[in-house]
Design an enzyme around this catalytic site. Structure first.
Site, PDB file in Angstrom:
ATOM      1  N   CYS A 241     -16.520  63.018  68.358  1.00 26.23           N
ATOM      2  CA  CYS A 241     -16.772  61.581  68.158  1.00 26.23           C
ATOM      3  C   CYS A 241     -16.631  60.802  69.468  1.00 26.23           C
ATOM      4  O   CYS A 241     -17.431  60.985  70.370  1.00 26.23           O
ATOM      5  CB  CYS A 241     -15.898  61.055  67.032  1.00 26.23           C
ATOM      6  SG  CYS A 241     -16.635  59.594  66.290  1.00 26.23           S
TER       7      CYS A 241
ATOM      8  N   HIS B 199     -16.164  64.653  62.553  1.00 27.47           N
ATOM      9  CA  HIS B 199     -14.749  65.065  62.496  1.00 27.47           C
ATOM     10  C   HIS B 199     -14.636  66.220  61.505  1.00 27.47           C
ATOM     11  O   HIS B 199     -15.493  66.399  60.644  1.00 27.47           O
ATOM     12  CB  HIS B 199     -13.882  63.914  61.986  1.00 27.47           C
ATOM     13  CG  HIS B 199     -13.799  62.754  62.915  1.00 27.47           C
ATOM     14  ND1 HIS B 199     -12.979  62.745  64.012  1.00 27.47           N
ATOM     15  CD2 HIS B 199     -14.423  61.557  62.912  1.00 27.47           C
ATOM     16  CE1 HIS B 199     -13.096  61.594  64.639  1.00 27.47           C
ATOM     17  NE2 HIS B 199     -13.972  60.852  63.997  1.00 27.47           N
TER      18      HIS B 199
HETATM   19  N1  LIG Z   1     -13.943  58.150  65.430  1.00 34.03           N
HETATM   20  C1  LIG Z   1     -14.283  57.939  66.701  1.00 34.03           C
HETATM   21  O1  LIG Z   1     -13.934  58.654  67.605  1.00 34.03           O
HETATM   22  C2  LIG Z   1     -15.074  56.675  66.965  1.00 34.03           C
HETATM   23  C3  LIG Z   1     -15.660  56.594  68.353  1.00 34.03           C
HETATM   24  C4  LIG Z   1     -16.123  55.200  68.735  1.00 34.03           C
HETATM   25  N2  LIG Z   1     -14.996  54.322  68.823  1.00 34.03           N
HETATM   26  C5  LIG Z   1     -17.156  54.696  67.761  1.00 34.03           C
HETATM   27  O2  LIG Z   1     -16.863  53.898  66.908  1.00 34.03           O
HETATM   28  O3  LIG Z   1     -18.287  55.088  67.836  1.00 34.03           O
END
Ligand SMILES: NC(=O)CC[C@H](N)C(=O)O
Length: 509
Positions: free
Chosen positions: A333, A445
């Protein structure tokens, strides 16, 4: 309509084990044949859980719903606060982002409405289920915060819940903290406290007995249980404190996970750390990155600010140098986005800092949008993208929590295709690979919770080091773990008294 019975666990402080006790109670009541729901009015955490219908709640309530054997819903944790920058947090209400707010804005403009919301959710759950197991937060005796409490005694009143105070004996001070907490409550709140649980006990029970008698005499309330310190229960808790408790030993494969300041969903690496021969090291400020076999950049609430952190600490250069030496690099992510060439934040969704060059290890660029994607997904890895993956292991599951959208350039190859999102059929490519699978990333994830993919990746790392293959023996299932937890806790609880307190009638073991 008869409303569900309720029981609430509050603590003398954070991290006394409330979440785990509530998980155990959810399972115990499920085993007794009740329809059970968990509830916590408000969570502050960066690890979150995606409900089947695509809402975001705290991980503990997700795990508790799993333990209760019921699908998690956003009503079980209507407010989730995700700290984003020093004084600002994203407020998730009923599973969706409402706004970014400062603590003051939250207090002034949101809290008054929050009480009504909490009340509605509790009522709905009580109408739908037979028992609602409620978790508090921190301590109910923070006298300076009383007027803003919606998660402790306010919830107990709205749910008409008897309250059990739990304390952590491993830390010490358990008698003073229980008596002191009671003392600082208002009379009507004190009346709600029906007994205590002494948690995380690992001493000689005979030595503890006089202390229990003292407590009962002094407060007129029973000790409903002395629950032992439970090791390796394998059940998720969302407190970030639990990250610092993760210990690593020596092992054949050294995986370094960068402990970003706003790390999110670090539960992504729980399965990896249980794989034989693998140690997962969280590299925080002041820790040496060293020369690991693989580096993982995890998810983050704030990719851009955390990317600046990597740059300031010199970690960016170290990671790029490790990649050049042939280490495997994985981004999940926010970590995936960082591996790219550029990150654009035209609307300031992530941070005030605007655009930022990434590590350049993947030919991708990310743009952050206002809309957040939260979904459970089914996906298939593109054939040939990961040279080390057995083609029969390409079907995977995971979940998305992100606002960033990625464009893949010509030097990288897409990693996978999402085929199902929140139950709907889709066809969306995600992730990118370079170097035949040495460097890859995805928004998904839970990637390493796919046991076959995990095993193939670890064996790829082993192969690179000339180590023989090992097979990942499937450990006990989540269901077994919940049953084991419930049995261990039940054994140390006074179930007869608990049943009487909750108005459930006679308990027959
Ligand atoms: N869950 C995350 O790692 C989110 C990554 C980033 N902050 C986004 O919203 O795209």
């Amino acid at each position: 309509m008869t409303q569900a019975k309720t029981i609430m666990i509050q603590g003398t402080s954070s991290h006394v084990g409330k979440s785990l006790l509530c998980t155990a109670l959810c399972r115990i009541f499920k085993q007794e044949g009740y329809r059970v729901a968990p509830f916590k009015a408000q969570n502050m955490a960066l690890n979150s859980y995606v409900t089947p219908d695509g809402g975001e709640i705290g991980r503990a309530q997700g795990a508790q719903a799993d333990a209760a054997g019921t699908p998690a819903t956003v009503k079980m944790n209507p407010i989730l606060i995700k700290p984003k920058q020093d004084l600002h947090a994203q407020i998730i209400v009923l599973g969706k982002p409402l706004a970014d707010m400062s603590a003051r804005e939250y207090r002034q403009s949101f809290l008054p409405e929050a009480v009504t919301l909490v009340e509605q959710c509790i009522d709905e759950l009580r109408n739908q289920y037979e028992i609602v197991v409620i978790e508090g937060a921190g301590s109910p005796a923070e006298v300076n915060l009383k007027d803003r409490d919606i998660v402790n005694m306010r919830t107990a009143m709205l749910a008409d819940a008897p309250v059990i105070l739990a304390a952590d004996i491993d830390r010490g001070g358990v008698f003073a903290s229980l008596v002191g907490t009671l003392e600082l409550l208002e009379a009507h709140e004190r009346q709600r406290v029906v007994g205590f649980i002494i948690n995380k006990f690992r001493g000689d029970f005979e030595l503890l007995r006089p202390g229990l008698e003292f407590l009962e005499e002094r407060t007129g309330r029973p000790v409903l249980g002395v629950v032992p310190y439970l090791h390796n229960h394998g059940i998720e808790q969302e407190d970030s404190v639990s990250l610092s408790e993760k210990v690593v030993g020596q092992s054949e494969i050294d995986v370094a996970v960068i402990k970003l300041p706003r790390i999110s969903n670090f539960t992504d690496f729980d399965s990896l750390s249980s794989f034989p021969g693998v140690s997962v090291r969280y590299v925080g400020p002041g820790d040496q990155l060293g020369v690991p076999d693989a580096v993982i950049i995890p998810g983050t609430k704030n990719t851009i600010d955390d990317l600046y952190y990597l740059k300031e600490k010199g970690l960016e250069q170290e990671i790029v140098a490790l990649a050049q030496r042939g280490a495997a690099i994985v981004g999940i992510c926010g970590g995936y986005q960082m591996l790219g060439k550029m990150l654009y934040d035209p609307w300031g969704t992530e941070a005030a800092k605007g655009n930022c060059p990434g590590l350049g290890l993947l030919d991708i660029s990310t743009t952050f949008f206002a809309e957040k994607q939260t979904h459970r997904c089914k996906a298939i890895i593109d054939p040939g993208s990961l040279s080390w993956l057995d083609s029969s292991h390409a079907e995977i599951q995971g979940y998305e929590i992100h606002t960033g959208q990625v464009e893949v350039g010509s030097q990288a190859q897409p990693l996978l295709c999402i085929l199902e999102r929140s139950g709907a059929e889709v066809e969306i490519t995600d992730g990118a690979v370079q170097g035949g699978g040495k460097v890859f990333g995805t928004h998904l994830h839970g990637l390493f919770d796919n046991p076959s993919l995990l095993s193939d990746w670890v064996n790829f790392l082993r192969h690179n080091k000339g180590l023989p293959r090992v097979e990942f023996k499937k450990g006990s299932t989540k269901e077994d773990k919940y049953d084991k937890l419930a049995n261990q806790v039940r054994e140390h609880l006074d179930m007869e008294k608990l049943y009487r307190i909750m108005g459930l009638g006679e308990y027959t073991p």
